[in-house]
Write a protein that holds these residues in place. Structure first.
Motif, PDB file in Angstrom:
ATOM      1  N   ASP A  74       1.166  -1.354  -0.289  1.00 11.12           N
ATOM      2  CA  ASP A  74       0.391   0.236   0.209  1.00 11.12           C
ATOM      3  C   ASP A  74       0.863   1.234  -0.106  1.00 11.12           C
ATOM      4  O   ASP A  74       0.489   2.178  -1.139  1.00 11.12           O
ATOM      5  N   LYS A  75       1.663   0.898   0.653  1.00  9.12           N
ATOM      6  CA  LYS A  75       2.973   2.813   0.712  1.00  9.12           C
ATOM      7  C   LYS A  75       3.299   2.577  -0.049  1.00  9.12           C
ATOM      8  O   LYS A  75       3.245   4.568  -0.825  1.00  9.12           O
ATOM      9  N   SER A  78       1.138   3.865  -3.120  1.00  9.86           N
ATOM     10  CA  SER A  78       0.353   5.550  -2.942  1.00  9.86           C
ATOM     11  C   SER A  78       1.492   5.782  -3.515  1.00  9.86           C
ATOM     12  O   SER A  78       0.918   7.438  -3.786  1.00  9.86           O
ATOM     13  N   ARG A  81       1.369   6.845  -6.443  1.00  3.61           N
ATOM     14  CA  ARG A  81       0.668   7.029  -7.125  1.00  3.61           C
ATOM     15  C   ARG A  81       0.578   8.938  -7.220  1.00  3.61           C
ATOM     16  O   ARG A  81       0.449   9.582  -7.627  1.00  3.61           O
ATOM     17  N   ASN A  82       1.088   8.642  -6.005  1.00  6.01           N
ATOM     18  CA  ASN A  82       1.054  10.381  -6.233  1.00  6.01           C
ATOM     19  C   ASN A  82       1.948  10.506  -6.851  1.00  6.01           C
ATOM     20  O   ASN A  82       1.923  11.666  -7.200  1.00  6.01           O
ATOM     21  N   PHE A 110       1.207  14.491   0.932  1.00  6.81           N
ATOM     22  CA  PHE A 110       1.488  13.116   1.409  1.00  6.81           C
ATOM     23  C   PHE A 110       2.965  12.448   0.156  1.00  6.81           C
ATOM     24  O   PHE A 110       3.290  11.715   0.460  1.00  6.81           O
TER      25      PHE A 110
ATOM     26  N   ALA B 308      -2.612  10.089  -1.059  1.00 11.44           N
ATOM     27  CA  ALA B 308      -2.394   9.515   0.306  1.00 11.44           C
ATOM     28  C   ALA B 308      -2.874   7.471   0.856  1.00 11.44           C
ATOM     29  O   ALA B 308      -3.516   7.126   0.311  1.00 11.44           O
ATOM     30  N   ASP B 309      -1.371   7.145   1.862  1.00  8.39           N
ATOM     31  CA  ASP B 309      -1.866   5.638   2.170  1.00  8.39           C
ATOM     32  C   ASP B 309      -2.869   5.280   2.918  1.00  8.39           C
ATOM     33  O   ASP B 309      -3.743   6.522   3.538  1.00  8.39           O
ATOM     34  N   ARG B 310      -3.302   4.185   3.300  1.00  8.02           N
ATOM     35  CA  ARG B 310      -4.193   4.162   3.759  1.00  8.02           C
ATOM     36  C   ARG B 310      -3.981   4.511   5.387  1.00  8.02           C
ATOM     37  O   ARG B 310      -4.930   5.220   6.208  1.00  8.02           O
ATOM     38  N   ASN B 311      -2.727   4.422   6.279  1.00  8.47           N
ATOM     39  CA  ASN B 311      -2.153   5.305   7.412  1.00  8.47           C
ATOM     40  C   ASN B 311      -2.369   6.255   7.019  1.00  8.47           C
ATOM     41  O   ASN B 311      -3.208   6.774   8.773  1.00  8.47           O
TER      42      ASN B 311
END
Ligand SMILES: Nc1ncnc2c1ncn2[C@@H]1O[C@H](COP(=O)(O)OP(=O)(O)O)[C@@H](O)[C@H]1O
Ligand SMILES: [Mg+2]
Lengths: 225, 405
Positions: A74-75, A78, A81-82, A110, B308-311
Motif C-alpha cells: 500500500d505504501k 500510494s 500514485r503520488n 502526502f 494518501a496511503d491507508r495510514n
C-alpha cells in the motif's frame, strides 16, 4: 512506459460475475497521447483504475516504468500514485473545504516534497490553467470548467509522468471541453507527459496520437495491433 | 497561507459541520468536567482526612460510648463537641498491654467568646505533660518554656506569640502558633493547658460577669492513644474496649476509611456519571465518525488517488476526532478549574459543614488531575474514531470514489 498483460477485472455481484475488463494487453510509450472511446459500461473506467493503482485486477499485470505495480504494498503503491500518476476524474474531485490553491497543493501533503517549492509550483500550475486570479476561491465559488481546471492543475503539481483522465470533459460545454483538451495537448508537448484519456467525443479522440476503442471489456481497435 | 498538513485538512473538516462539531465538543467538555471535578473532590477529601489523621499522630481516639460520631466529627471537621468522661480512664488505658502513650483532651463549648478579639474559634484543653499531638506541629514560639497561663493557637487565628488574650475573663499569653494544616481542628483552635481550663471553669462559676464554662475538674472528652510499634490498632481497640467499660476506641485510620466511603457515596456517583458519559461519548463519536466516513467516502478515495496511503487516511480521521475531543477536554477542565476557583471558599465550608475535612490538592496534583482528565477526553476521540477510521482505509480507492454514484 505503461504495459498491461492479460489485464482482467471481474466484479462479483450477488452470484453473477460481471466481466468488466477482459485480457487487455496494452503498450503505451512515454509522451504518447492515447485516447480511449467506447460505450458506457465497456470497461474504460475500470481499465484506467487498474492502470492507476486504484483497483486490483482479478488477473493480469500492470507495469509502470517496468514496475509491477500490483506487487507493491500500500505504501509504495500510494507513493507511485503520488509521484508518477495524475488523475483527472469525470466529476468534480476537489475537496470542498480547501481553496483552489490548497487543493492543488494537496498531493504534496502526502509526499516528501518541500512545502515551499510545492506552493510555488502550485501557483505556476494554476497560472497554466489560467486561474491565477482565483487561487483563494473555494470549489463552490468556481464554475464547472474552472473546477476541472483546478483538478488538472492538481494532477500536474507533482510533475507526474502519466496523466489518467476519465471523461474529464463530460459535463462541460463544447467550448470549455475544447479548451481543456487543447490544454492537455499543450501539457503533453511541454512536459512530455503521457496521456491516457477516456472520452465520448470522437472528434477530440481523433486529436490523440492513438485512438483505442473498447467494447464489452475488450479493446477492439488499436492502430498498433 | 498556512502550511498544508494533515492537521490543517482535519481542522478544515471540523469547521464543515460546525453545529455537529460544537455539540460533540460540548458533550466531551461536560464529561471531562465531571471527571475532573469528581477526582478533584475525592482527592481533596482524601488529602483532608489523611492530614487530619497523620497530624494527630495517634493510633486510636477513645471517647465515651455513644459519642463515636461526635468524636469523629471533632477530629475531622474541627468541631469539638461537648461530651465528657472521667479523667481516671486515661490511667486505665495507659496500663493496657501494647499502649505506648496516652494523652487526654477536653473539648469546651465553642460559642461563648464574649471578649478577646478572636473570631469564633475552638477551645481544646490538652495536657502539656503527656501531649504528643499538638506540640509536634509548632511553627513559632516564645523563647521560654511553656507555662500554665500560655496557649498555643492554630494558624487561622490572627495573633502572634507574645500577644495577650482573654478566655472567659482569664488573661493568657500566646506562647506558640501551629503550622497551617488546612484542617479546622488545628487551624482554628486555641490549645490551652487542661489544668488552666479547669481553673477558668471554676472562676466563671464565681464571677457572674463572664460567660460560664461548663466543665468540671477531672472531666475529659477523649484520650488519644499511641500503640507500640508491633501492636495493630484494631487489636488495641478490642483490648481497650474489653478492659475499660463505658468507652469506645476509634482507630484513627478507620476515620479516613469512613470518610472515603461517605464521600464515595456522595461523589462516587459523579465519578460513575463521568464514566458513563465517557462510554456514551465514545459510542456517540463512533456513530458520528461512521457517518463522517461514509459522507466523505468519495473524498477519501480521491485523497488515496492523489497519493494518501491507508495510514494517512487513518491518521486524518483520528486527528479530526482528537482535535475535537482535545478542545472539549480543555474546555471541560478549564471550566472545572474556574468553577472551583470561583467557589473555593464555599466548597470548602460546605464540606466542613458536612463534617468532611477538605484540603485542596497541591498545584502539582491539580495539574496531574487535569492531565488525567485530558487524556480521558482524548481517549474518547481515539477509541470512538478508531473503528470508523480503520474501516475507511479498507475500501479500495476505486470503490470509494464511485461510492454513491
Ligand atoms: N464496483 C462495481 N461493482 C460491480 N460492477 C461494476 C462495478 N464497477 C463497474 N462495474 C461494471 O463493470 C462494467 C464496466 O464498468 P466501467 O468500467 O465503469 O465502464 P465505463 O467506464 O466504460 O462506463 C459495467 O458493466 C459496470 O456495471
Ligand atoms: Mg466510466
Amino acid at each position: 512506459m505503461i504495459v498491461t498483460e492479460n489485464l482482467t477485472k471481474i466484479y462479483r455481484v450477488g452470484d453473477r460475475d460481471i466481466e468488466a475488463v477482459i485480457d487487455v494487453g496494452l503498450r503505451i510509450s512515454d509522451n504518447e497521447f492515447v485516447s480511449i472511446v467506447g460505450h458506457s459500461g465497456s470497461g474504460k473506467t475500470t481499465l484506467l483504475s487498474m492502470i492507476g493503482g486504484l483497483t486490483r485486477p482479478t488477473k493480469g499485470k500492470v507495469f509502470v516504468d517496468g514496475i509491477d505495480i500490483w506487487s507493491l504494498g500500500d505504501k509504495e503503491l500510494s507513493k507511485l500514485r503520488n509521484e508518477k500518476i495524475g488523475f483527472i476524474f469525470q466529476f468534480s474531485s476537489l475537496i470542498p473545504t480547501l481553496t483552489a490553491l490548497e487543493n492543488v497543493m494537496l498531493p504534496a501533503t502526502f509526499s516528501q516534497n518541500k512545502k515551499k517549492e510545492v506552493a510555488i509550483r502550485a501557483e505556476e500550475m494554476l497560472d497554466l490553467v489560467e486561474l491565477s486570479h482565483r487561487i483563494d476561491s473555494y470549489p463552490s465559488q468556481l464554475s464547472g470548467g474552472e473546477q476541472r481546471r483546478v483538478a488538472i492543475a492538481r494532477a500536474l503539481v507533482n510533475k507526474p509522468k502519466i496523466i489518467l483522465a476519465d471523461e474529464p470533459t463530460g459535463d462541460l460545454d463544447h467550448e470549455t471541453e475544447k479548451d481543456v483538451i487543447d490544454l492537455f495537448l499543450k501539457i503533453n508537448k511541454e512536459f512530455n507527459t503521457t496521456f491516457l484519456l477516456v472520452t465520448h467525443n470522437i472528434e477530440l479522440a481523433m486529436k490523440a496520437d492513438r485512438k483505442l476503442v473498447m467494447d464489452q471489456g475488450k479493446i477492439i481497435e488499436d492502430p498498433n495491433d | 497561507m498556512e502550511k498544508l498538513s494533515l492537521t490543517y485538512v482535519a481542522r478544515k473538516n471540523i469547521k464543515r459541520k460546525l453545529f455537529r462539531s460544537i455539540a460533540l465538543i460540548l458533550a466531551v467538555g461536560i464529561a471531562t468536567g465531571a471527571l475532573f471535578s469528581s477526582i478533584l473532590i475525592m482527592k481533596s477529601v482524601e488529602r483532608g482526612s489523611k492530614t487530619a489523621v497523620s497530624m494527630l499522630g495517634a493510633d486510636l481516639m477513645v471517647a465515651p460510648t455513644g459519642y463515636e460520631a461526635a468524636a469523629r466529627s471533632s477530629l475531622l471537621a474541627g468541631e469539638p463537641q461537648t461530651f465528657y468522661m472521667d479523667r481516671s480512664i486515661e490511667e486505665k488505658i495507659a496500663k493496657i498491654d501494647g499502649v505506648e502513650k496516652t494523652s487526654s483532651q477536653v473539648y469546651a463549648e465553642t460559642s461563648s467568646y464574649p471578649c478577646c478579639g478572636f473570631r469564633k474559634s475552638f477551645l481544646v484543653g490538652f495536657d502539656p505533660k503527656t501531649d504528643f499531638t499538638v506540640m509536634p506541629w509548632l511553627n513559632k514560639k516564645l523563647d521560654r518554656p511553656f507555662g500554665g497561663n500560655d496557649v498555643i493557637i492554630g494558624s487561622e487565628i490572627p495573633a502572634y506569640p507574645g500577644f495577650t488574650t482573654y478566655v472567659h475573663g482569664h488573661e493568657l499569653t500566646i506562647w506558640g502558633t501551629l503550622h497551617r494544616t488546612g484542617l479546622k481542628y488545628f487551624d482554628n483552635t486555641i490549645f490551652i493547658p487542661i489544668e488552666t481550663l479547669y481553673k477558668i471553669a471554676e472562676e466563671t462559676r464565681l464571677n457572674s460577669n463572664v460567660a460560664p464554662l461548663e466543665i468540671n475538674r477531672n472531666q475529659i472528652s477523649v484520650v488519644l492513644v499511641k500503640g507500640e510499634e508491633k501492636v495493630r490498632p484494631d487489636v488495641l481497640e478490642v483490648r481497650i474496649e474489653g478492659r475499660v467499660p463505658g468507652v469506645i476506641a476509634i482507630p484513627v485510620e478507620s476515620v479516613v476509611h469512613t470518610v472515603k466511603i461517605q464521600v464515595s457515596s456522595l461523589f462516587g456517583s459523579l465519578f460513575i456519571l463521568s464514566a458513563v458519559l465517557w462510554v456514551a461519548n465514545t459510542l456517540m463519536i463512533s456513530a458520528i465518525f461512521s457517518t463522517i466516513v461514509s459522507e466523505r467516502q468519495r473524498e477519501l478515495g480521491i485523497l488515496r488517488a492523489i497519493g494518501a496511503d491507508r495510514n494517512a487516511v487513518f491518521r486524518l480521521i483520528i486527528l479530526e476526532a482528537v482535535i475535537l475531543t482535545s478542545i472539549g477536554g480543555i474546555l471541560g477542565i478549564a471550566s472545572g478549574q474556574l468553577i472551583f476557583l470561583a467557589f473555593k471558599n464555599s466548597i470548602t465550608s460546605s464540606f466542613t459543614s458536612l463534617k468532611i475535612p477538605y484540603i485542596w490538592p497541591s498545584a502539582v496534583n491539580i495539574l496531574m488531575i487535569s492531565l488525567l482528565s485530558f487524556i480521558s477526553a482524548v481517549s474518547m476521540g481515539v477509541f470512538g474514531a478508531i473503528y470508523p477510521a480503520f474501516n475507511s482505509t479498507k475500501m479500495e480507492p476505486y470503490l470509494a470514489i464511485r461510492a454513491g454514484e
